[in-house]
Design a protein around this motif. Structure first.
Motif, mmCIF file in Angstrom:
data_model
loop_
_atom_site.group_PDB
_atom_site.id
_atom_site.type_symbol
_atom_site.label_atom_id
_atom_site.label_comp_id
_atom_site.label_asym_id
_atom_site.label_seq_id
_atom_site.Cartn_x
_atom_site.Cartn_y
_atom_site.Cartn_z
ATOM 1 N N GLN A 51 33.106 46.617 47.778
ATOM 2 C CA GLN A 51 34.342 45.819 47.781
ATOM 3 C C GLN A 51 34.259 44.651 46.810
ATOM 4 O OE1 GLN A 51 34.572 45.098 52.014
ATOM 5 N NE2 GLN A 51 36.170 46.658 52.211
ATOM 6 N N HIS A 55 34.651 43.189 40.441
ATOM 7 C CA HIS A 55 35.143 41.819 40.219
ATOM 8 C C HIS A 55 34.180 40.815 40.837
ATOM 9 C CE1 HIS A 55 37.465 41.677 44.218
ATOM 10 N NE2 HIS A 55 36.699 42.724 44.214
ATOM 11 N N HIS A 66 35.857 27.426 46.725
ATOM 12 C CA HIS A 66 36.379 27.013 48.027
ATOM 13 C C HIS A 66 35.319 26.288 48.851
ATOM 14 C CE1 HIS A 66 40.362 28.574 47.748
ATOM 15 N NE2 HIS A 66 39.876 29.619 47.130
ATOM 16 N N TYR A 132 40.211 36.068 31.162
ATOM 17 C CA TYR A 132 41.411 35.337 31.594
ATOM 18 C C TYR A 132 41.813 35.766 32.997
ATOM 19 C CZ TYR A 132 42.673 33.540 26.910
ATOM 20 O OH TYR A 132 42.713 32.893 25.720
ATOM 21 N N GLU A 137 42.261 34.579 38.785
ATOM 22 C CA GLU A 137 41.992 34.810 40.211
ATOM 23 C C GLU A 137 41.339 33.588 40.850
ATOM 24 O OE1 GLU A 137 39.693 38.192 41.251
ATOM 25 O OE2 GLU A 137 41.138 39.621 40.446
ATOM 26 N N ASP B 12 43.394 33.031 22.220
ATOM 27 C CA ASP B 12 43.229 34.353 22.835
ATOM 28 C C ASP B 12 42.379 35.251 21.918
ATOM 29 O OD1 ASP B 12 44.993 33.264 24.620
ATOM 30 O OD2 ASP B 12 46.728 34.410 23.920
ATOM 31 N N GLU B 17 40.529 37.979 23.873
ATOM 32 C CA GLU B 17 41.415 38.337 24.973
ATOM 33 C C GLU B 17 42.676 39.080 24.533
ATOM 34 O OE1 GLU B 17 39.679 36.777 28.734
ATOM 35 O OE2 GLU B 17 41.373 38.063 28.280
ATOM 36 N N VAL B 121 39.417 30.314 52.086
ATOM 37 C CA VAL B 121 39.152 31.527 51.322
ATOM 38 C C VAL B 121 39.808 32.712 52.026
ATOM 39 C CG1 VAL B 121 37.388 33.085 50.495
ATOM 40 C CG2 VAL B 121 37.033 30.646 50.355
ATOM 41 N N LYS B 124 43.321 32.870 51.298
ATOM 42 C CA LYS B 124 43.546 33.238 49.903
ATOM 43 C C LYS B 124 43.288 34.729 49.718
ATOM 44 C CE LYS B 124 42.681 32.435 45.204
ATOM 45 N NZ LYS B 124 42.143 31.605 44.183
ATOM 46 N N TYR B 125 42.242 35.192 50.412
ATOM 47 C CA TYR B 125 41.923 36.605 50.246
ATOM 48 C C TYR B 125 43.007 37.479 50.830
ATOM 49 C CZ TYR B 125 37.705 36.266 47.768
ATOM 50 O OH TYR B 125 36.825 36.073 46.757
ATOM 51 N N LEU B 130 41.956 39.143 46.733
ATOM 52 C CA LEU B 130 40.899 39.142 45.742
ATOM 53 C C LEU B 130 39.777 40.094 46.109
ATOM 54 C CD1 LEU B 130 40.810 35.366 45.052
ATOM 55 C CD2 LEU B 130 41.627 37.168 43.570
ATOM 56 N N GLY B 131 39.739 40.554 47.284
ATOM 57 C CA GLY B 131 38.666 41.459 47.661
ATOM 58 C C GLY B 131 38.286 41.233 49.102
ATOM 59 N N PRO B 132 37.067 41.575 49.440
ATOM 60 C CA PRO B 132 36.659 41.468 50.833
ATOM 61 C C PRO B 132 36.676 40.020 51.272
ATOM 62 C CG PRO B 132 34.771 41.827 49.441
ATOM 63 C CD PRO B 132 35.963 41.971 48.565
ATOM 64 N N SER B 381 40.822 46.672 40.341
ATOM 65 C CA SER B 381 40.637 45.530 41.221
ATOM 66 C C SER B 381 41.978 45.191 41.855
ATOM 67 C CB SER B 381 40.086 44.333 40.461
ATOM 68 O OG SER B 381 41.138 43.633 39.850
ATOM 69 N N SER B 383 43.545 42.481 41.982
ATOM 70 C CA SER B 383 44.463 41.663 41.187
ATOM 71 C C SER B 383 45.164 42.513 40.131
ATOM 72 C CB SER B 383 43.710 40.523 40.521
ATOM 73 O OG SER B 383 42.773 41.039 39.617
ATOM 74 N N ASP B 384 44.467 43.530 39.633
ATOM 75 C CA ASP B 384 45.127 44.448 38.711
ATOM 76 C C ASP B 384 46.321 45.093 39.389
ATOM 77 O OD1 ASP B 384 43.364 43.975 36.727
ATOM 78 O OD2 ASP B 384 42.159 45.775 37.030
ATOM 79 N N GLU B 387 49.177 42.789 39.653
ATOM 80 C CA GLU B 387 49.770 42.638 38.333
ATOM 81 C C GLU B 387 50.633 43.843 37.973
ATOM 82 O OE1 GLU B 387 47.626 41.879 34.271
ATOM 83 O OE2 GLU B 387 47.077 40.356 35.749
#
Lengths: 176, 624
Positions: A51, A55, A66, A132, A137, B12, B17, B121, B124-125, B130-132, B381, B383-384, B387
């Motif tokens: 998991q 990332h 945090h 970026y 994130e 960039d 980037e 966190v 936020k998660y 963002l993940g686990p 991921s 966040s991808d 997006e």
């Protein structure tokens, strides 16, 4: 315990500890950074590898941030109770005056003088090697925000370091 | 909208980037422009200086005791089970205690273990996916063993409750300090259905699952149809706040215009269905199939339906098929079976591809994700994914999320996805709910008539001392965002009603404002000539057309109506009061379950509203 898993976390540790320590230092100062980073890796021990994978960097820096914010907040509260130490409370961002004075070179002085957001993004980019998207994130921004912040930071530093009176600013029309 | 802002491509580019195409284009420009080359050289030399600086910083590393501490944690850590809240909570707490037992040499300062960082966190998660989710272990592990033992139980309980969320009720705000309140509309209703499932299962819902605005918006209220070409109407009503007799309650109502099914150019639906093993429960895939059959009855030749399954390998079950070919659609549905593990990442890409193929111009184009929350994105991921959903929403393909089943760990993940995808998030626990979401409100759920709808209320200091927005905690915007068209906000569908309640402390009666002290150094500023008696404030709304980029503004003044409260008003107040009791809100005042029942029953009750009365009774029993 699986050696594979241990290896994986320890590998992440050796790869990211330096960058995380420096990042945590910009957030809470040197004395607390090690605790924050230790806690970050304790979190990682408890996370499932699949998991986090893909990332990992963003995950580590987010947890670190945090944790740092929380520790920093508690620390400030504690300190404000002890009046003797009032003057040690960071006055503009978490990098203390003392640490700023320690910053010997012009570059690190310029870096320390950046607005907090710009400094944070730069540290994540150059020290943490985050993209970026990953920075977005961690900081809760969009990737294009990140580009904008970094661009601003680099321009500002260029003025500070090179001492250029004016660094040209170009504008581009964009449809949004 | 054409906006001019600083071009960041030099940076960039220097940071690697830009994607291949943008890089090529930029390099072409570089060849043409000496000015650009000079700028790039400046950025690059700054970067070099910075990298040198970082390179010469002494290599820092974690000290040996701390490394050892991490190795010990690894030795005692067991991987956390996936997406099952309670299991996670208990594993975390047990392992924390175990880890702490082995912890003899940690610092002597004895800092109290803190959970706040983890809470933040955690939320936020959930929100940011963002993940686990990190556990309590790290924070607690730095405390002493005794401390941990002492606080273990309390923390365990706290996590059980709070892992859902960590939001606090909006506080009272003094008009003298800040007369404005800004938030984004929210038409989600999932929280109400989640609460219903908990109460019907004989347990009180976790406080964090209680989002009062979603409870209020589960019900429709009688608001006037919009006039002219406005997509929605705005109305207001002021009455007594039942739980605080000295306070007033302001109810704002928005109603999306009615669109006759015949006026919808066509509906292009892609169902992205989770067929992982966990979906086989009777209240998941089988329920979805029955609901889907009902929806299919409503479709005709101009509509398109596709079905994509994700489980192990993503698969196309049905390509874009005309809505009147019911046999093909229903037999494709029959072929769906649960089994295998989830890989939503590929599935969602395939779903968007189908949505493009079946695109109905000017119609409803929507991917409907049906899942129990085990949304494993595989290689992409999280966040991808967000997006992707955001970007597709801009091309006119919106995403709706239907949540199924219990133990729905990813409640907020799904809310977030639907939010970014300009969609709705509904929780489906019964066939009735499925009908409500998919069939009765088909146009509302599916046809967006206004997007990025923001509300800003400015209160009049002559009438209002303080106010409190009830619910909408995770929809609050900063005041600047109101006029900023780049800031995303909620959508309104055809026939949707959106309701918001403010609890108001009237001015000039010397009433205390709960939770705040009067200012010591200031008296309220000078009211303008507009601050006339009788006007509580002004409501401003901004919205965009579904495909528009520039917002339009609506302004309405709010006045005391002087008539008795409508039954809709009392019912909405009852729902809010029930929510405050379930959240154990610090502002619940004299709220009581019996008052909820009395208020709700003071008007006419349809089946849906009767259910609320029933739930209030159940909650009261459980509370005892």
């Amino acid at each position: 315990m699986q050696d594979g898993a241990a290896h994986w976390v320890m590998e992440a540790l050796s790869r990211y500890e330096a960058a995380l320590l420096r990042y945590a230092t910009t957030l809470v100062g040197r004395s607390l950074a090690a605790d924050v980073v230790q806690d970050t890796f304790l979190e990682l021990c408890r996370a499932k590898r699949e998991q986090v994978e893909g990332h990992l960097a963003a995950w580590l820096f987010t947890v670190c941030k945090h944790r740092a914010l929380d520790v920093g907040k508690r620390e400030r509260r504690l300190r404000s109770l002890e009046e003797a130490h009032v003057d040690e409370i960071p006055d503009s961002g978490p990098v203390s005056k003392l640490e700023r004075r320690e910053a010997a070179s012009r570059v690190s002085a310029a870096l320390a003088g950046l607005p907090e957001r710009e400094r944070e993004a730069l540290v994540l980019k150059l020290d943490g090697g985050l993209s970026y998207k990953e920075i977005a994130e961690v900081m809760g921004l969009t990737p294009s925000n990140v580009g904008f912040i970094l661009h601003g930071a680099l321009k500002r530093l260029q003025r500070e370091i090179v001492g250029e009176a004016e660094v040209p600013v170009r504008a581009a029309g964009r449809t949004s | 909208m054409n906006q001019t802002h600083e071009d960041t491509r030099v940076t960039d580019y220097a940071l690697g980037e830009l994607d291949a195409a943008a890089r090529a284009a930029f390099e072409a420009e570089l060849r043409e422009s000496a000015e650009l080359r000079e700028e790039l050289a400046g950025i690059e030399s700054t970067l070099r200086a910075l990298r040198e600086e970082i390179g010469t910083t002494p290599k820092v590393a974690l000290d040996e005791p701390r490394r050892e501490r991490i190795r010990q944690e690894l030795a005692s850590a067991t991987p956390r089970p996936k997406s099952r809240l309670r299991a996670v909570v208990f594993t975390a707490v047990t392992a924390t205690a175990m880890a702490a037992g082995a912890l003899v040499f940690v610092r002597s300062e004895g800092r109290a273990p803190s959970v706040t960082a983890v809470d933040r966190v955690a939320s936020k998660y959930e929100k940011g996916m963002l993940g686990p989710q990190p556990t309590a272990a790290a924070s607690a592990a730095t405390g002493s063993k005794a401390k941990v033992d002492q606080e273990r139980q309390a923390e365990g309980q706290r996590f059980q409750r709070e892992a859902y969320d960590s939001f606090q009720d909006n506080p009272f705000i003094r008009v003298a300090t800040d007369p404005r309140s800004t938030f984004s509309v929210d038409v989600d209703t999932a929280s109400y259905a989640l609460i219903r499932r908990h109460l019907n299962d004989g347990q009180l819902p976790p406080k964090g699952a209680v989002r009062i605005e979603e409870m209020i918006n589960y019900f429709s209220y009688a608001y006037p149809e919009p006039e002219g070409d406005r997509p929605f109407s705005v109305s207001s009503e002021v009455g007594a706040a039942p739980w605080a007799p000295q306070h007033r309650l302001l109810k704002l109502g928005l109603k999306g215009k009615h669109v006759a099914p015949a006026d919808v150019p066509g509906t292009n639906l892609v169902f992205l269905i989770d067929t992982s093993g966990s979906m086989s429960d009777e209240n998941k895939l089988p329920l979805l199939k029955r609901a889907f059959e009902l929806l299919v009855q409503q479709l005709d030749a101009v509509d398109r339906v596709s079905i994509v399954a994700y489980a192990g390998s993503a698969g196309l079950v049905l390509g874009p098929t005309p809505g009147n070919d019911k046999r093909a659609i229903l037999s494709a549905l029959d072929r769906l079976g649960a089994g295998g593990s989830t890989n939503g990442g590929q599935g969602i890409e395939l779903a968007y591809k189908m949505a493009n193929e079946g695109f109905v111009k000017g119609g409803v184009n929507r991917v409907v994700l049906a899942t129990d929350g085990d949304f494993n994105v595989g290689v992409t991921s999280q966040s991808d994914l967000v997006e992707l959903v955001e970007q597709k929403a801009k091309t006119g393909v919106f995403l709706s999320v239907l949540g199924f089943g219990s133990g729905n760990y990813n409640d907020s993940t799904m809310e977030k996805l639907a939010d970014k995808g300009n969609g709705n998030y509904a929780y489906v626990d019964t066939l009735n709910e499925a009908k409500k979401v998919l069939v009765e409100q088909a146009t509302g759920t599916l046809l967006t008539i206004a997007k990025d709808v923001k509300i800003q209320v400015e209160f009049n200091p002559s009438e209002v001392a303080a106010f409190r927005l009830i619910g909408y905690e995770n929809r609050v915007l900063s005041h600047q965002d109101f006029n900023d068209d780049r800031k995303d906000a909620g959508e309104i569908g055809a026939d949707h009603t959106v309701t918001a309640l403010y609890e108001i402390v009237p001015a000039g009666r010397g009433l205390a404002v709960p939770g705040t002290d009067p200012l010591k150094y200031q008296t309220p500023g000078a009211p303008t000539g507009a601050a006339v008696k009788g006007e509580l404030g002004t409501v401003k709304l901004r919205y965009k057309q579904p495909t528009g980029t520039e917002s339009q503004l609506i302004e309405v003044a709010v006045r005391e109506s002087g008539v008795t409260e409508s039954s809709d008003f009392r019912f909405a107040a009852a729902v809010a009061e029930l929510g405050m009791l379930l959240r154990d809100s610090p502002y619940k005042g004299s709220a009581s379950y019996s008052e909820v029942v009395r208020l709700a029953q003071s008007g006419e009750l349809d089946e849906r509203r009767r259910e609320l009365v029933d739930l209030a009774h159940k909650a009261e029993q459980l509370r005892r």
